[in-house]
Design a protein around this motif. Structure first.
Motif, PDB file in Angstrom:
ATOM      1  N   LEU A   1       0.817  -1.213   0.000  1.00 15.21           N
ATOM      2  CA  LEU A   1       0.000   0.000   0.000  1.00 15.21           C
ATOM      3  C   LEU A   1       0.852   1.266   0.000  1.00 15.21           C
ATOM      4  N   LEU A   2       1.942   1.259   0.750  1.00 10.44           N
ATOM      5  CA  LEU A   2       2.813   2.432   0.788  1.00 10.44           C
ATOM      6  C   LEU A   2       3.521   2.661  -0.550  1.00 10.44           C
ATOM      7  N   VAL A   3       3.935   1.593  -1.201  1.00  8.09           N
ATOM      8  CA  VAL A   3       4.568   1.733  -2.521  1.00  8.09           C
ATOM      9  C   VAL A   3       3.557   2.282  -3.523  1.00  8.09           C
ATOM     10  N   LEU A   4       2.339   1.751  -3.495  1.00  7.12           N
ATOM     11  CA  LEU A   4       1.302   2.250  -4.400  1.00  7.12           C
ATOM     12  C   LEU A   4       0.976   3.716  -4.110  1.00  7.12           C
ATOM     13  N   ALA A   5       0.938   4.081  -2.838  1.00  9.05           N
ATOM     14  CA  ALA A   5       0.686   5.481  -2.473  1.00  9.05           C
ATOM     15  C   ALA A   5       1.810   6.385  -2.960  1.00  9.05           C
ATOM     16  N   ALA A   6       3.047   5.935  -2.852  1.00 12.36           N
ATOM     17  CA  ALA A   6       4.176   6.735  -3.329  1.00 12.36           C
ATOM     18  C   ALA A   6       4.106   6.924  -4.845  1.00 12.36           C
ATOM     19  N   LEU A   7       3.758   5.868  -5.558  1.00  8.89           N
ATOM     20  CA  LEU A   7       3.638   5.981  -7.012  1.00  8.89           C
ATOM     21  C   LEU A   7       2.494   6.906  -7.411  1.00  8.89           C
ATOM     22  N   LYS A   8       1.374   6.798  -6.714  1.00  9.60           N
ATOM     23  CA  LYS A   8       0.222   7.644  -7.014  1.00  9.60           C
ATOM     24  C   LYS A   8       0.527   9.114  -6.704  1.00  9.60           C
ATOM     25  N   LEU A   9       1.202   9.361  -5.593  1.00  8.16           N
ATOM     26  CA  LEU A   9       1.578  10.725  -5.233  1.00  8.16           C
ATOM     27  C   LEU A   9       2.517  11.320  -6.279  1.00  8.16           C
ATOM     28  N   ASP A  10       3.469  10.517  -6.731  1.00  9.46           N
ATOM     29  CA  ASP A  10       4.407  11.001  -7.747  1.00  9.46           C
ATOM     30  C   ASP A  10       3.687  11.294  -9.054  1.00  9.46           C
TER      31      ASP A  10
ATOM     32  N   GLY B   1      11.395  12.011  -0.380  1.00  5.81           N
ATOM     33  CA  GLY B   1      12.278  11.357   0.587  1.00  5.81           C
ATOM     34  C   GLY B   1      11.937  11.737   2.015  1.00  5.81           C
ATOM     35  N   LEU B   2      11.760  13.013   2.254  1.00  4.12           N
ATOM     36  CA  LEU B   2      11.410  13.494   3.591  1.00  4.12           C
ATOM     37  C   LEU B   2      10.072  12.934   4.049  1.00  4.12           C
ATOM     38  N   LEU B   3       9.095  12.920   3.148  1.00  2.00           N
ATOM     39  CA  LEU B   3       7.766  12.407   3.480  1.00  2.00           C
ATOM     40  C   LEU B   3       7.801  10.928   3.844  1.00  2.00           C
ATOM     41  N   TRP B   4       8.406  10.116   3.002  1.00  3.11           N
ATOM     42  CA  TRP B   4       8.351   8.673   3.201  1.00  3.11           C
ATOM     43  C   TRP B   4       9.292   8.210   4.302  1.00  3.11           C
ATOM     44  N   ILE B   5      10.405   8.936   4.514  1.00  2.00           N
ATOM     45  CA  ILE B   5      11.318   8.556   5.604  1.00  2.00           C
ATOM     46  C   ILE B   5      10.656   8.769   6.957  1.00  2.00           C
ATOM     47  N   THR B   6       9.755   9.728   7.054  1.00  2.61           N
ATOM     48  CA  THR B   6       9.055   9.940   8.326  1.00  2.61           C
ATOM     49  C   THR B   6       7.771   9.125   8.417  1.00  2.61           C
ATOM     50  N   LEU B   7       7.059   8.989   7.308  1.00  2.00           N
ATOM     51  CA  LEU B   7       5.756   8.328   7.327  1.00  2.00           C
ATOM     52  C   LEU B   7       5.846   6.811   7.460  1.00  2.00           C
ATOM     53  N   VAL B   8       6.776   6.177   6.760  1.00  3.22           N
ATOM     54  CA  VAL B   8       6.864   4.714   6.766  1.00  3.22           C
ATOM     55  C   VAL B   8       7.138   4.148   8.167  1.00  3.22           C
ATOM     56  N   PRO B   9       8.142   4.623   8.908  1.00  2.00           N
ATOM     57  CA  PRO B   9       8.350   4.057  10.248  1.00  2.00           C
ATOM     58  C   PRO B   9       7.151   4.262  11.179  1.00  2.00           C
ATOM     59  N   LEU B  10       6.497   5.415  11.065  1.00  2.00           N
ATOM     60  CA  LEU B  10       5.325   5.661  11.911  1.00  2.00           C
ATOM     61  C   LEU B  10       4.197   4.686  11.601  1.00  2.00           C
TER      62      LEU B  10
END
Length: 101
Positions: free
Chosen positions: A48-57, A68-77
């Protein structure tokens, strides 16, 4: 919170149970799920996170440093929250099973 007494002693680390409740002594470490069972929580979340990253891009085309800033903080949370939820559900189920006569 401890399912037996309600004290805030369930978590020792962000996604790891304390060995036991400091208030009532309920053993949590005995019921902590590990290994393959947690794969079933992390894998769908990763997809789901990979799909969200692709959709956002695709939709916004943000600069790479923003992504990078978004996913580095969002994924661990999100992963920590999902693991905490899954482990708490497993603990509640295990404790309910062990309370049955």
């Amino acid at each position: 919170m401890c399912p037996a007494c309600g004290a805030r002693t369930l978590w020792e680390a962000p996604a790891a149970f304390a060995p036991a409740c400091r208030a009532c002594g309920t053993a949590f470490a005995l019921h902590e799920p590990r290994g393959r069972g947690l794969f079933l929580v992390v894998l769908p979340l990763t997809v789901l996170l990979v799909l969200a990253a692709l959709k956002l891009d695709e939709a916004l085309r943000p600069p790479l440093w923003v992504q990078g800033l978004l996913w580095i903080t969002l994924v661990p949370l999100l992963v920590t929250a999902a693991l905490r939820l899954a482990k708490t559900c497993a603990l509640m189920r295990a404790l309910a099973r062990s309370d049955r006569p």
